[in-house]
Design a protein around this motif. Structure first.
Motif, PDB file in Angstrom:
ATOM      1  N   ALA A  39       1.931   1.219  13.853  1.00  0.00           N
ATOM      2  CA  ALA A  39       1.933   2.974  14.026  1.00  0.00           C
ATOM      3  C   ALA A  39       3.264   3.469  14.802  1.00  0.00           C
ATOM      4  N   ASP A  40       4.118   2.669  15.159  1.00  0.00           N
ATOM      5  CA  ASP A  40       5.278   3.039  16.014  1.00  0.00           C
ATOM      6  C   ASP A  40       6.194   4.077  15.135  1.00  0.00           C
ATOM      7  N   LEU A  41       6.013   4.207  13.634  1.00  0.00           N
ATOM      8  CA  LEU A  41       6.697   4.979  12.903  1.00  0.00           C
ATOM      9  C   LEU A  41       5.933   6.549  12.682  1.00  0.00           C
ATOM     10  N   ILE A  42       4.976   6.494  13.026  1.00  0.00           N
ATOM     11  CA  ILE A  42       4.171   7.795  13.113  1.00  0.00           C
ATOM     12  C   ILE A  42       3.905   8.470  14.568  1.00  0.00           C
ATOM     13  N   ILE A  43       4.552   8.217  15.321  1.00  0.00           N
ATOM     14  CA  ILE A  43       4.525   8.873  16.845  1.00  0.00           C
ATOM     15  C   ILE A  43       4.942  10.235  16.762  1.00  0.00           C
ATOM     16  N   ILE A  44       4.601  11.063  17.694  1.00  0.00           N
ATOM     17  CA  ILE A  44       4.786  12.300  17.466  1.00  0.00           C
ATOM     18  C   ILE A  44       6.295  12.829  17.390  1.00  0.00           C
ATOM     19  N   PRO A  45       7.017  12.172  18.210  1.00  0.00           N
ATOM     20  CA  PRO A  45       8.548  12.295  18.450  1.00  0.00           C
ATOM     21  C   PRO A  45       9.229  12.137  16.798  1.00  0.00           C
ATOM     22  N   ILE A  46       8.914  11.063  16.327  1.00  0.00           N
ATOM     23  CA  ILE A  46       9.412  10.469  15.199  1.00  0.00           C
ATOM     24  C   ILE A  46       8.950  11.496  13.840  1.00  0.00           C
ATOM     25  N   LEU A  47       7.695  11.957  13.937  1.00  0.00           N
ATOM     26  CA  LEU A  47       7.230  12.991  12.877  1.00  0.00           C
ATOM     27  C   LEU A  47       7.982  14.271  12.868  1.00  0.00           C
ATOM     28  N   LEU A  48       8.417  14.600  14.048  1.00  0.00           N
ATOM     29  CA  LEU A  48       9.194  15.697  14.185  1.00  0.00           C
ATOM     30  C   LEU A  48      10.721  15.482  13.498  1.00  0.00           C
ATOM     31  N   ILE A  49      11.064  14.143  13.814  1.00  0.00           N
ATOM     32  CA  ILE A  49      12.284  14.006  13.196  1.00  0.00           C
ATOM     33  C   ILE A  49      12.329  13.941  11.615  1.00  0.00           C
ATOM     34  N   TYR A  57      -0.302   6.167   7.753  1.00  0.00           N
ATOM     35  CA  TYR A  57      -1.688   6.023   8.486  1.00  0.00           C
ATOM     36  C   TYR A  57      -2.650   5.565   7.277  1.00  0.00           C
ATOM     37  N   LEU A  58      -2.715   5.619   6.400  1.00  0.00           N
ATOM     38  CA  LEU A  58      -3.798   5.054   5.526  1.00  0.00           C
ATOM     39  C   LEU A  58      -3.202   3.660   5.306  1.00  0.00           C
ATOM     40  N   ALA A  59      -1.956   3.448   5.198  1.00  0.00           N
ATOM     41  CA  ALA A  59      -1.446   2.179   4.667  1.00  0.00           C
ATOM     42  C   ALA A  59      -1.650   1.000   6.050  1.00  0.00           C
ATOM     43  N   MET A  60      -1.278   1.640   6.888  1.00  0.00           N
ATOM     44  CA  MET A  60      -1.405   0.990   8.241  1.00  0.00           C
ATOM     45  C   MET A  60      -2.810   0.427   8.606  1.00  0.00           C
ATOM     46  N   ALA A  61      -3.736   1.313   8.515  1.00  0.00           N
ATOM     47  CA  ALA A  61      -5.321   1.321   8.529  1.00  0.00           C
ATOM     48  C   ALA A  61      -5.794   0.131   7.545  1.00  0.00           C
ATOM     49  N   PHE A  72       0.765  -1.183  -0.216  1.00  0.00           N
ATOM     50  CA  PHE A  72       0.057   0.035   0.021  1.00  0.00           C
ATOM     51  C   PHE A  72       0.789   1.239  -0.058  1.00  0.00           C
ATOM     52  N   VAL A  73       1.951   1.240   0.789  1.00  0.00           N
ATOM     53  CA  VAL A  73       2.866   2.340   0.625  1.00  0.00           C
ATOM     54  C   VAL A  73       3.403   2.699  -0.377  1.00  0.00           C
ATOM     55  N   ALA A  74       3.780   1.606  -1.187  1.00  0.00           N
ATOM     56  CA  ALA A  74       4.772   1.842  -2.439  1.00  0.00           C
ATOM     57  C   ALA A  74       3.426   2.087  -3.558  1.00  0.00           C
ATOM     58  N   LEU A  75       2.360   1.892  -3.507  1.00  0.00           N
ATOM     59  CA  LEU A  75       1.285   2.095  -4.485  1.00  0.00           C
ATOM     60  C   LEU A  75       0.975   3.770  -4.047  1.00  0.00           C
TER      61      LEU A  75
END
Length: 388
Positions: free
Chosen positions: A279-289, A307-311, A130-133
């Motif tokens: 969703a460990d890759l879209i927590i707030i600290p990582i979004l800031l990174i 978010y769309l891909a994990m859902a 999904f991410v690739a598409l």
């Protein structure tokens, strides 16, 4: 319950969970360290320069073999992007490095059941597709160019030193011979200790948050939040709510499994659990990174696509597992039911603590202690390409 009792109960719950998952954690990180110590990765990173199915498969495989905490995975993905990997391949590497790894699978099996481990290794590749598409549809050249320009500025992150270290065994030869050599054992100890140092904060934080949830949040409240008594609404809302809880929990990597167990016991859907874990890759600290590494536009695109891909992966895995009878009927996560006692878990914990202690001793006796300082910034001279 007064505040003092509430704190004690929360700490007790966290301690019980930590004791239950200790030996699987040590085993998972040991297996990960062995793979990283004897598998050279620089020969195949050049294959990540495109977005073909082969390039994405290589990226996923390399990510799974380079098992990392979320922060280190993000830093290493940026490093690969700077060295020529495509943006999509770097993101696929990142996903696989935290979600298609052996330690997560082991912890899921112990804490929640083998069905969740199976779901991890099926839903993870689905999420990658999904991410690739979506990147193919929405990732514009100007966003990639701006992201590469920002990445090339050399802004250091908290895990940049860890991500930049290559400590694997040099040369060729049979797998076991390289592993059991002095260099192989030293490299294994280095990866084991460094990976633990990178993820320990998240594991402790995850246990404390999960302990507080288990002790203080009424199960009936969670069942209401997740519409547990309405299967249709639970299915629809679970994969949408799961990632949002992860975003604000600030917990990543394997540290979010105890909280996933609490949410599962509380009534969230099967797909909701999987989307929460991813969703460990879209927590707030990582979004800031992401914003610091690639710029605001790229950060917003990554957040939206992930978010769309994990859902979507959560929906698909539940639609597949339900008719096959693979969704557990009971909601009694083992990690929440356990107490510390003289049982097989305790004996395994002690045995693996001895192994961990031996690796820790080898790590410091090999003179590797200064490497820990490099985790806070760029690797010190001689550490980025250190040979075991």
């Amino acid at each position: 319950m007064n505040p003092f009792e509430a704190v004690l109960k929360s700490l007790a719950e966290a301690g019980n969970m930590g004791w239950e998952i200790l030996w699987p954690l040590i085993l998972g990180f040991l297996l990960s360290a062995i793979v990283q110590a004897v598998v050279r990765t620089e020969r195949i990173t050049r294959l990540m320069s495109g977005t073909s199915p082969r390039a994405l498969a290589v990226s996923a495989g390399l990510g799974a073999a380079s098992s990392s905490c979320s922060y280190a995975a993000v830093a290493l993905a940026r490093s690969l992007f700077r060295k020529g990997a495509s943006f999509t391949s770097a993101m696929v590497f990142e996903i696989a490095s935290t979600n298609l790894v052996v330690e997560l699978g082991i912890i899921l099996a112990i804490a929640l059941g083998w069905q969740f481990t199976l779901a991890e290794f099926i839903a993870g590749p689905i999420m990658i597709v999904f991410v690739a598409l979506m990147f193919r549809l929405w990732l514009r050249r100007k966003i990639v160019d701006a992201a590469r320009a920002q990445a090339d500025k050399g802004v250091a992150g908290s895990m940049e030193g860890h991500a930049g270290m290559d400590m694997s065994v040099q040369g060729d030869g049979p797998f076991l011979r390289r592993l059991l050599s002095r260099a192989g054992l030293t490299a294994t100890s280095r990866y084991f200790v460094m990976d633990w140092a990178a993820v320990l904060r998240d594991i402790v934080l995850g246990l404390l948050i999960a302990g507080a949830f288990a002790a203080l949040v009424p199960k009936a409240w969670l069942q209401t939040l997740f519409f547990a008594k309405d299967p249709v609404l639970a299915f629809v809302l679970g994969p949408l709510i799961g990632p949002l809880i992860a975003v604000v929990s600030f917990v990543c990597s394997v540290g979010n499994v105890p909280l996933a167990a609490v949410l599962w016991n509380g009534g969230i859907s099967f797909g909701g659990v999987m989307s929460f874990i991813f969703a460990d890759l879209i927590i707030i600290p990582i979004l800031l990174i992401y914003r610091r590494y690639y710029g605001t536009r790229a950060m917003l695109l990554i957040a939206g696509v992930f978010y769309l891909a994990m859902a979507a992966a959560g929906y698909v895995i539940e639609l597949v597992f339900t008719p096959l009878g693979l969704v557990p009927a009971q909601r009694h996560a083992a990690v929440l039911e356990a107490t510390i006692s003289w049982n097989y878990t305790t004996f395994l914990d002690i045995a693996f603590l001895v192994i961990a202690g031996a690796l820790l001793v080898l790590f410091f006796r090999s003179g590797s202690g200064p490497m820990l300082r490099a985790m806070g910034g760029s690797p010190e001279p001689g550490h980025a390409g250190v040979e075991a």
